[in-house]
Write an enzyme that holds these catalytic residues in place. Structure first.
Site, PDB file in Angstrom:
ATOM      1  N   ASP A 254     -12.715  24.511 -41.107  1.00 41.36           N
ATOM      2  CA  ASP A 254     -14.061  24.145 -40.692  1.00 41.36           C
ATOM      3  C   ASP A 254     -14.909  23.966 -41.959  1.00 41.36           C
ATOM      4  OD1 ASP A 254     -16.483  23.990 -39.086  1.00 41.36           O
ATOM      5  OD2 ASP A 254     -16.876  26.006 -39.868  1.00 41.36           O
ATOM      6  N   ASP A 256     -19.017  23.807 -42.367  1.00 39.89           N
ATOM      7  CA  ASP A 256     -20.247  24.602 -42.540  1.00 39.89           C
ATOM      8  C   ASP A 256     -20.012  26.075 -42.208  1.00 39.89           C
ATOM      9  OD1 ASP A 256     -22.689  22.234 -42.465  1.00 39.89           O
ATOM     10  OD2 ASP A 256     -20.698  21.746 -41.743  1.00 39.89           O
ATOM     11  N   ASN A 297     -17.627  19.018 -36.942  1.00 40.79           N
ATOM     12  CA  ASN A 297     -18.546  18.307 -36.036  1.00 40.79           C
ATOM     13  C   ASN A 297     -19.806  17.951 -36.805  1.00 40.79           C
ATOM     14  OD1 ASN A 297     -16.830  18.737 -33.909  1.00 40.79           O
ATOM     15  ND2 ASN A 297     -18.035  20.382 -32.979  1.00 40.79           N
ATOM     16  N   HIS A 337     -20.271  12.459 -32.955  1.00 39.61           N
ATOM     17  CA  HIS A 337     -20.783  12.352 -31.580  1.00 39.61           C
ATOM     18  C   HIS A 337     -21.572  13.576 -31.130  1.00 39.61           C
ATOM     19  CE1 HIS A 337     -16.926   9.935 -31.692  1.00 39.61           C
ATOM     20  NE2 HIS A 337     -17.860   9.030 -31.507  1.00 39.61           N
ATOM     21  N   CYS A 354     -16.952  12.685 -26.271  1.00 46.54           N
ATOM     22  CA  CYS A 354     -15.764  12.166 -26.972  1.00 46.54           C
ATOM     23  C   CYS A 354     -14.603  13.156 -26.884  1.00 46.54           C
ATOM     24  CB  CYS A 354     -16.125  11.942 -28.431  1.00 46.54           C
ATOM     25  SG  CYS A 354     -16.518  13.491 -29.265  1.00 46.54           S
ATOM     26  N   ARG A 357     -14.955  15.941 -30.655  1.00 46.18           N
ATOM     27  CA  ARG A 357     -15.887  17.038 -30.940  1.00 46.18           C
ATOM     28  C   ARG A 357     -15.253  18.381 -30.598  1.00 46.18           C
ATOM     29  NH1 ARG A 357     -21.273  18.610 -31.543  1.00 46.18           N
ATOM     30  NH2 ARG A 357     -21.984  20.187 -30.078  1.00 46.18           N
ATOM     31  N   ASP A 383     -15.688  29.742 -38.776  1.00 47.45           N
ATOM     32  CA  ASP A 383     -16.643  30.854 -38.671  1.00 47.45           C
ATOM     33  C   ASP A 383     -17.288  30.949 -37.293  1.00 47.45           C
ATOM     34  OD1 ASP A 383     -18.160  28.462 -39.077  1.00 47.45           O
ATOM     35  OD2 ASP A 383     -19.906  29.712 -39.544  1.00 47.45           O
TER      36      ASP A 383
HETATM   37 ZN   LIG Z   1     -16.376  12.867 -31.455  1.00 45.73          ZN
END
Ligand SMILES: [Zn+2]
Length: 436
Positions: A254, A256, A297, A337, A354, A357, A383
């Protein structure tokens, strides 16, 4: 008969102490000449029409391989009288070229699924397909820029300005070329190099050049240090496992709160700050033959808070900062998205439900397909509980890190198999639980 061209003209001056009288392509890796590894690999993928462009001690190469029948291939030697550069040599042999052909360098240790890049090239109808990869020293490498569809848009030769962020995408030195695309340069009398001269010139003339981004093993043996390292990697099985024909293992990461400092709604590269130990953690994955794959994302794009270009720039900064510390991501997947419509400034075409995501497993599954991953051997580190649910949905194991949200986001009930203080701990934990 598919054709392979091996450029074996290198002198190997810097390797003379290890080479003795041998030409560079005859240097042993695991007790066998490097060139023989290449020819065996070519044969396995059906490339049986082999042209070797040689210069220094071409007689020794010819003595060893003869017509190639012992290896189940047909070898023709082309002896260069004067150095014409990598592209110049191939252009001089234009009449010998097949309609499409693969080019490799005789001083690179390679384990690539040639059939896979060959098929990609033919299906894309590209003029040339370049095998590119991230490496652990992008700042002193010539870099290539590609768009989201994988078409090459620019070549950036070193040195690079210190205040710009670049994609970590380096020309690895393996190409598939469509013969007619070379036609305009056949009359050139000047020495020409593929990477420095011919490809940039083709791009300027509007040629369609495909970026084939691959984590497969391809490294040049140019110095004694590099040569020794490649021998060690061969002895450890890293080279043999690297072909995309072999199922790969990966750690999904991941972004962030896991790799970078959590910023609510990060929209520009300037806000990006690496967390401590992150480069070291990714470097360990790189060194141990794990694919390091970012999955993130970025609904800020659908919400209209920033553009796709801002996200790309942010990722370029991430890659540049990691590159400064000799670490790299094999692939970056991001979802622009967001499912909920009805906000000012939003981009309606991206406001969709979608498949990419997170917690949906779309990005993980796409990576599995593109990089031939064995999901049973893969992990995801994140996280948030959304990350943990993504891992569950994709059928990979997960590690929750205490950085960023530290699992306190309350979005999902998915539980972590394992918890670690930070990314470096998480990577150590994964290594400890996996046999090499
Ligand atoms: Zn997406």
């Amino acid at each position: 008969m598919k054709q392979l061209i091996i450029l074996a003209g290198g002198m190997g001056t810097r390797l003379r102490a290890r080479l003795g009288d041998l030409p560079k392509p005859m240097i042993p890796i695991g007790g066998k000449p490097l060139l023989e590894h290449q020819i065996e690999m070519a044969q396995r993928h059906g490339f049986t029409d082999i042209l070797i462009f040689a210069c220094y001690r071409a007689d020794l190469i010819e003595q060893h391989f003869g017509d190639g029948s012992r290896w189940g291939v047909k070898i023709r030697m082309v002896v260069e009288r004067e150095p014409l550069g990598t592209a110049g040599a191939v252009l001089a042999g234009y009449d010998l070229l097949a309609d499409d052909f693969v080019v490799m360098y005789g001083d690179t240790m390679v384990n690539v699924d040639l059939e896979r890049i060959w098929q990609t090239h033919l299906q894309s109808k590209a003029d040339a397909t370049l095998l590119l990869h991230p490496n652990d020293h992008p700042l002193d490498s010539d870099l290539v820029e590609a768009d989201a569809e994988g078409w090459i848009t620019a070549f950036h030769n070193r040195p690079h300005p210190a205040d710009k962020w670049f994609q970590n995408l380096v020309n690895a030195g393996l190409y598939v070329v469509r013969k007619p695309a070379l036609q305009p340069w056949t009359g050139s009398q000047k020495p020409m190099d593929f990477g420095k001269d011919l490809f940039p010139a083709m791009l300027r003339q509007g040629a369609k050049m495909l970026a084939y981004n691959s984590p497969e093993f391809i490294k040049d043996i140019g110095t004694p240090e590099r040569y020794d390292k490649i021998n060690a990697e061969y002895a450890a099985g890293v080279v043999q496992r690297s072909s995309l024909g072999t199922a790969q293992r990966a750690v999904f990461l991941d972004r962030d709160g896991t790799l970078i400092k959590e910023v609510d709604g990060l929209t520009s590269a300037a806000q990006l700050e690496l967390l401590p130990g992150v480069a070291a953690a990714i470097r360990e994955l790189n060194h141990h033959g794990w694919r390091a794959i970012l999955v993130t994302n970025q609904p800020v794009v659908a919400k209209g808070f920033c553009t796709e270009a801002d996200v790309v720039e942010t990722h370029n900064k991430l890659e540049t900062l990691l590159g400064r510390e000799h670490a790299f991501l094999d692939r970056i997947y991001w979802c622009p998205h967001h499912p909920e419509k009805g906000f000012a400034g939003e981009r309606l075409e991206l406001k969709i439900d979608c498949d990419c995501r997170k917690p949906k497993p779309g990005m993980v599954l796409q990576a599995a397909k593109e990089l031939n991953l064995d999901l049973n051997a893969c992990w995801l580190i994140g996280d948030t509980t959304t990350d943990l649910e993504t891992a569950q949905n994709a059928g990979v194991r997960s590690v929750l890190v205490r950085t960023g949200h530290g699992g306190r986001d309350g979005k999902s009930k998915a539980a972590a198999g394992v918890v670690a203080d930070n990314l470096l701990d998480a990577v150590h934990l994964i290594m400890a639980r996996t046999s090499l």
